[in-house]
Design an enzyme around this catalytic site. Structure first.
Site, PDB file in Angstrom:
ATOM      1  N   TYR A 124      -4.613 -28.362 105.558  1.00  0.00           N
ATOM      2  CA  TYR A 124      -4.495 -29.806 105.287  1.00  0.00           C
ATOM      3  C   TYR A 124      -5.108 -30.149 103.929  1.00  0.00           C
ATOM      4  O   TYR A 124      -4.482 -30.826 103.107  1.00  0.00           O
ATOM      5  CB  TYR A 124      -5.191 -30.579 106.409  1.00  0.00           C
ATOM      6  CG  TYR A 124      -5.352 -32.067 106.138  1.00  0.00           C
ATOM      7  CD1 TYR A 124      -4.264 -32.939 106.204  1.00  0.00           C
ATOM      8  CD2 TYR A 124      -6.605 -32.602 105.825  1.00  0.00           C
ATOM      9  CE1 TYR A 124      -4.424 -34.302 105.951  1.00  0.00           C
ATOM     10  CE2 TYR A 124      -6.773 -33.956 105.576  1.00  0.00           C
ATOM     11  CZ  TYR A 124      -5.674 -34.803 105.644  1.00  0.00           C
ATOM     12  OH  TYR A 124      -5.835 -36.151 105.397  1.00  0.00           O
ATOM     13  N   TRP A 149     -12.780 -40.066 107.009  1.00  0.00           N
ATOM     14  CA  TRP A 149     -13.160 -40.455 108.375  1.00  0.00           C
ATOM     15  C   TRP A 149     -12.629 -41.856 108.737  1.00  0.00           C
ATOM     16  O   TRP A 149     -13.385 -42.738 109.161  1.00  0.00           O
ATOM     17  CB  TRP A 149     -14.691 -40.435 108.506  1.00  0.00           C
ATOM     18  CG  TRP A 149     -15.343 -39.080 108.463  1.00  0.00           C
ATOM     19  CD1 TRP A 149     -14.891 -37.956 107.820  1.00  0.00           C
ATOM     20  CD2 TRP A 149     -16.586 -38.706 109.076  1.00  0.00           C
ATOM     21  NE1 TRP A 149     -15.782 -36.927 107.994  1.00  0.00           N
ATOM     22  CE2 TRP A 149     -16.830 -37.355 108.756  1.00  0.00           C
ATOM     23  CE3 TRP A 149     -17.524 -39.392 109.841  1.00  0.00           C
ATOM     24  CZ2 TRP A 149     -17.965 -36.670 109.202  1.00  0.00           C
ATOM     25  CZ3 TRP A 149     -18.653 -38.712 110.277  1.00  0.00           C
ATOM     26  CH2 TRP A 149     -18.863 -37.374 109.960  1.00  0.00           C
TER      27      TRP A 149
END
Ligand SMILES: NC(=O)c1ccc[n+]([C@@H]2O[C@H](COP(=O)([O-])OP(=O)(O)OC[C@H]3O[C@@H](n4cnc5c(N)ncnc54)[C@H](OP(=O)(O)O)[C@@H]3O)[C@@H](O)[C@H]2O)c1
Length: 284
Positions: A124, A149
């Site tokens: 990723y 996040w």
């Protein structure tokens, strides 16, 4: 509240950041994956005009699945941004693209700034870095905004999951050996809209709620917000939750670049979490 953007285009509009952008800018033209695949050059070119600002929220974000599906991750995260950037350069449109803390190695002991060396440790992260590099090489008027996040407080994200587990379990074990920058999708979306009105801003920026937290800190704060005993959240290490993609022990983002550009700093993560949880509580 940001000014209306008549020519704002949101790609990946059904994801968590895309939905928040549309909530704040309902006049934007919204394209989910089934409406516009960002790897389809002809389809992308057809939605651009010279005064368009594209906010690209489309991405392959399944970090663990990417380890065994690199072609799909690179298609959405590297080829897609390359196609978007080339089309924007041809149409003289602007591109605002989201990237990630996972482009860094995750071993710092101070927040990662825009000039720090990248060293992604996952498929990723490598695919997102390849997307950044393609955009920077394209000559398009583009900004890359790294964030981290991200949560909106909904069912699929960490905050929504902690709210559910609080109802279902007596105790929850959450990792305390990863430090990062929890970021409320609504705050990020507001920042992106501010950036959309600032063509002179730098090409590479970091945007995140300020401060730093572990997943354990974030989980305890969610419990506090819903009036539950935070002691029911117990610390554990990443070794308790082995995953296909290794998680960075430290990926706090410095937002110096954002502030230096004169953009409004995103509020501290703890205040943002309060707003997110109470918005969801009042919506249900
Ligand atoms: N979530 C985080 O914690 C986080 C952290 C740092 C950076 N970011 C970055 O922030 C951005 C937005 O993330 P997010 O959390 O909003 O992601 P998200 O909720 O997973 O949304 C991404 C959207 O992109 C769509 N998509 C995938 N491939 C596409 C394609 N080829 N063409 C068009 N649409 C496509 C997905 O559709 P399907 O669901 O149908 O595949 C999904 O609706 C991404 O660039 C991500 O890398 C996210």
């Amino acid at each position: 509240m940001p000014a209306p953007f008549a020519h704002l285009v949101v790609t990946g509009a059904r994801g968590q950041v895309g939905r928040e952008l549309l909530r704040l800018a309902p006049g934007a033209r919204a394209y989910g994956r089934t409406d516009l695949d960002i790897t389809d050059a002809a389809a992308v070119a057809a939605v651009l005009t010279p005064d368009t600002v594209v906010l690209n929220c489309a991405a392959y974000t399944a970090v663990d699945a990417a380890e065994s599906d690199p072609d799909a991750a690179f298609a959405a995260n590297a080829t897609g941004p390359a196609v978007l950037a080339a089309a924007c350069a041809r149409a003289r449109a602007r591109l605002i693209h989201l990237s990630t803390d996972y482009v860094f190695g995750g071993t710092h002991d101070r927040p990662y700034d825009t000039g720090d060396a990248t060293a992604p440790a996952t498929v990723y992260g490598r695919s997102k870095l390849a997307g950044e590099q393609a955009i920077l090489a394209s000559g398009a008027a583009a900004h890359i905004v790294r964030t981290a996040w991200v949560y909106a407080g909904g069912t699929g994200d960490f905050v929504g999951t902690m709210r559910r587990l609080e109802r279902e379990r007596d105790t929850v074990d959450v990792v305390r050996d990863q430090l990062g920058s929890p970021t409320y999708a609504a705050d990020l979306a507001a920042g992106l809209l501010e950036l959309a009105a600032r063509p002179g801003a730098p090409r590479l920026l970091h945007a995140a709620n300020s401060g730093e937290a572990t997943w354990f800190d974030l989980a305890r704060a969610v419990f506090e917000e819903v009036g539950a005993d935070p002691e029911r959240v117990r610390p554990c290490t990443s070794a308790a939750f082995p995953r296909p993609a290794p998680r960075p022990p430290y990926s706090v983002l410095s937002t110096r670049s954002w502030t230096a550009a004169g953009l409004t700093p995103l509020r501290p993560w703890r205040s943002a979490l309060h707003a997110a949880v109470h918005r969801k509580i009042h919506a249900t």
